[in-house]
Design a protein around this motif. Structure first.
Motif, PDB file in Angstrom:
ATOM      1  N   THR A 161       0.802  -1.340  -0.013  1.00  0.00           N
ATOM      2  CA  THR A 161       0.074  -0.090  -0.279  1.00  0.00           C
ATOM      3  C   THR A 161       0.864   1.472  -0.099  1.00  0.00           C
ATOM      4  O   THR A 161       0.410   2.424  -0.519  1.00  0.00           O
ATOM      5  CB  THR A 161      -1.088   0.146   1.208  1.00  0.00           C
ATOM      6  OG1 THR A 161      -0.299   0.253   2.398  1.00  0.00           O
ATOM      7  CG2 THR A 161      -1.781  -1.238   1.352  1.00  0.00           C
ATOM      8  N   ASN A 192      -4.171   1.356  -6.310  1.00  0.00           N
ATOM      9  CA  ASN A 192      -5.026   0.223  -6.323  1.00  0.00           C
ATOM     10  C   ASN A 192      -5.004  -0.661  -7.365  1.00  0.00           C
ATOM     11  O   ASN A 192      -4.977  -1.897  -7.395  1.00  0.00           O
ATOM     12  CB  ASN A 192      -6.315   0.821  -5.835  1.00  0.00           C
ATOM     13  CG  ASN A 192      -6.331   0.873  -4.326  1.00  0.00           C
ATOM     14  OD1 ASN A 192      -5.348   0.787  -3.572  1.00  0.00           O
ATOM     15  ND2 ASN A 192      -7.422   1.601  -3.871  1.00  0.00           N
ATOM     16  N   PRO A 235     -11.008  -0.943  -2.023  1.00  0.00           N
ATOM     17  CA  PRO A 235      -9.626  -0.729  -1.380  1.00  0.00           C
ATOM     18  C   PRO A 235      -8.898  -1.754  -0.987  1.00  0.00           C
ATOM     19  O   PRO A 235      -9.436  -2.968  -0.865  1.00  0.00           O
ATOM     20  CB  PRO A 235     -10.053   0.124  -0.138  1.00  0.00           C
ATOM     21  CG  PRO A 235     -11.504   0.453  -0.430  1.00  0.00           C
ATOM     22  CD  PRO A 235     -11.895  -0.602  -1.450  1.00  0.00           C
ATOM     23  N   LEU A 236      -7.573  -1.782  -0.898  1.00  0.00           N
ATOM     24  CA  LEU A 236      -6.594  -3.148  -0.617  1.00  0.00           C
ATOM     25  C   LEU A 236      -7.009  -3.524   0.528  1.00  0.00           C
ATOM     26  O   LEU A 236      -6.802  -4.678   0.926  1.00  0.00           O
ATOM     27  CB  LEU A 236      -5.156  -2.725  -0.869  1.00  0.00           C
ATOM     28  CG  LEU A 236      -4.769  -2.623  -2.273  1.00  0.00           C
ATOM     29  CD1 LEU A 236      -3.137  -2.370  -2.201  1.00  0.00           C
ATOM     30  CD2 LEU A 236      -5.245  -3.598  -3.262  1.00  0.00           C
TER      31      LEU A 236
END
Length: 387
Positions: free
Chosen positions: A13, A20, A105-106
């Motif tokens: 991240t 992303n 989102p990760l």
């Protein structure tokens, strides 16, 4: 998720230049993050650009401090007794509703009751976003609170952004209807900072209440300050978690309209409450209605549109929903009828009612104390949706 796997996710991240989209391609090619960082430069270039591959081979300066801070945050106790967790894109608890969106989102950082975070923390088909102006009218604040209370009482989880104004009123309304140890969150707050801070600080107590009966969510690493660019971006999570988005009040240029647009792009329903033609906060809702958003006058309108079974046989639900702004019963006072629903000054009310100023002030004070009228800046009064 063990310590090393957490570290690999965090490294992914914060790798410069790898967003992303590139991260999801890497996960698709190589599996979990630890495997990504074992790849050669040439192997990585099969999925991402050469500069991105080189960045992945280097160790980001921000990585180790973030890993240490996050590990400590997860292992330490929340002051209010809530549980802390991180859900990754590969976790079985990751909300399917978000997986179906364009840019999931990760990682999701979470704070909430242990029994909610241990299983599936996000109901797949029982969430509704409620958003609106940070500077709502008195009626807008009332609408947000009452609609959210009624909808939560019908079993929906209310999703919003913990901002001042409509967001805060929506969370408060949902919490008012919450039942202790319920199997689903009363409300979900998607924030634009790291979860080790609360913004705005004025909502600190509200954030604590949400952590006790709902869930605080962020995609941003711990330590992330309230950067302006993060708030519109997080709106895709608010709409993505929800079956639909209710816009209570919004100016023509507002984050709420961004959320509504994202909801449309994600294939979700959009609802809007109409307001006064004189209020700037209503123009965004009116624009949405012209563009096809569903005009709603009561919580029942939303429940029927989403085909959600109501608890109509429950007296408590009837009591809650009968207090939504669209429902008016009984006879109203002549002063309320004269006031209408637009803000109005004393002089205009004197002309409309024929009352003298002193008597009018006394009558308005009685109505204000009873919760039927709000006193606004500039010597104006506005009727609230309770009669």
């Amino acid at each position: 998720m063990d310590h090393d796997e957490l570290g690999a996710w965090l490294r992914l991240t914060v790798t410069p230049g790898v967003g992303n989209g590139a991260a999801r391609r890497l996960l698709s090619c190589f599996g979990l993050p630890p495997a990504i960082f074992r790849q050669s430069q040439s192997a990585l270039e099969q999925c991402v650009t050469a500069p991105q591959a080189r960045a992945l081979r280097d160790t980001p300066a921000a990585w180790m401090p973030l890993w240490e801070t996050t590990s400590q945050w997860l292992s330490s106790s929340d002051p209010q007794g809530a549980t802390r967790a991180i859900i990754t894109l590969g976790d079985h608890r990751y909300p399917k509703a978000l997986l179906d969106t364009e840019d999931p989102p990760l990682l999701l950082y979470l704070v909430g009751p242990a029994h909610l975070l241990a299983r599936q923390p996000f109901p797949l088909d029982r969430c509704l976003a409620v958003v609106g102006s940070r500077n709502p009218t008195a009626q807008g604040t009332d609408n947000a609170r009452l609609f959210s209370r009624a909808l939560q009482g019908a079993g929906l989880t209310i999703v919003s952004g913990l901002a001042l104004g409509v967001d805060a009123a929506a969370h408060e309304g949902a919490l008012d209807a919450a039942v202790a140890d319920a199997p689903a969150a009363a409300t979900i707050a998607v924030v634009g900072t790291g979860l080790d801070r609360v913004y705005p600080r004025k909502n600190l107590d509200l954030a604590r209440r949400i952590a006790a009966q709902g869930i605080l969510v962020s995609e941003y690493p711990l330590g992330t300050p309230p950067l302006a660019a993060n708030f519109p971006k997080r709106n895709r999570i608010i709409s993505g978690l929800s079956q639909g988005t209710l816009v209570v009040e919004a100016a023509l240029a507002s984050g709420s309209l961004i959320t509504a647009r994202m909801a449309v792009e994600q294939g979700r329903e959009v609802f809007a409450i109409p307001g006064s033609i004189h209020a700037p906060q209503s123009r965004g809702c009116h624009a949405l209605i012209r563009q096809g958003a569903k005009l709603v006058e009561s919580a029942q309108d939303i429940l029927e549109e989403l085909r959600i079974p109501t608890l109509a046989d429950s007296g408590s639900f009837e009591s809650t929903i009968s207090n939504t702004p669209a429902v008016e019963t009984g006879t109203e006072s002549p002063l309320l009828a004269a006031l209408g629903f637009d803000p109005m000054g004393i002089d205009a009310l004197v002309a409309r009612t024929g009352m003298d100023t002193a008597s009018l002030q006394v009558a308005l004070l009685d109505l204000e104390l009873a919760g039927f009228v709000a006193r606004l800046p500039g010597g104006l009064f506005q009727r609230l949706g309770r009669s």
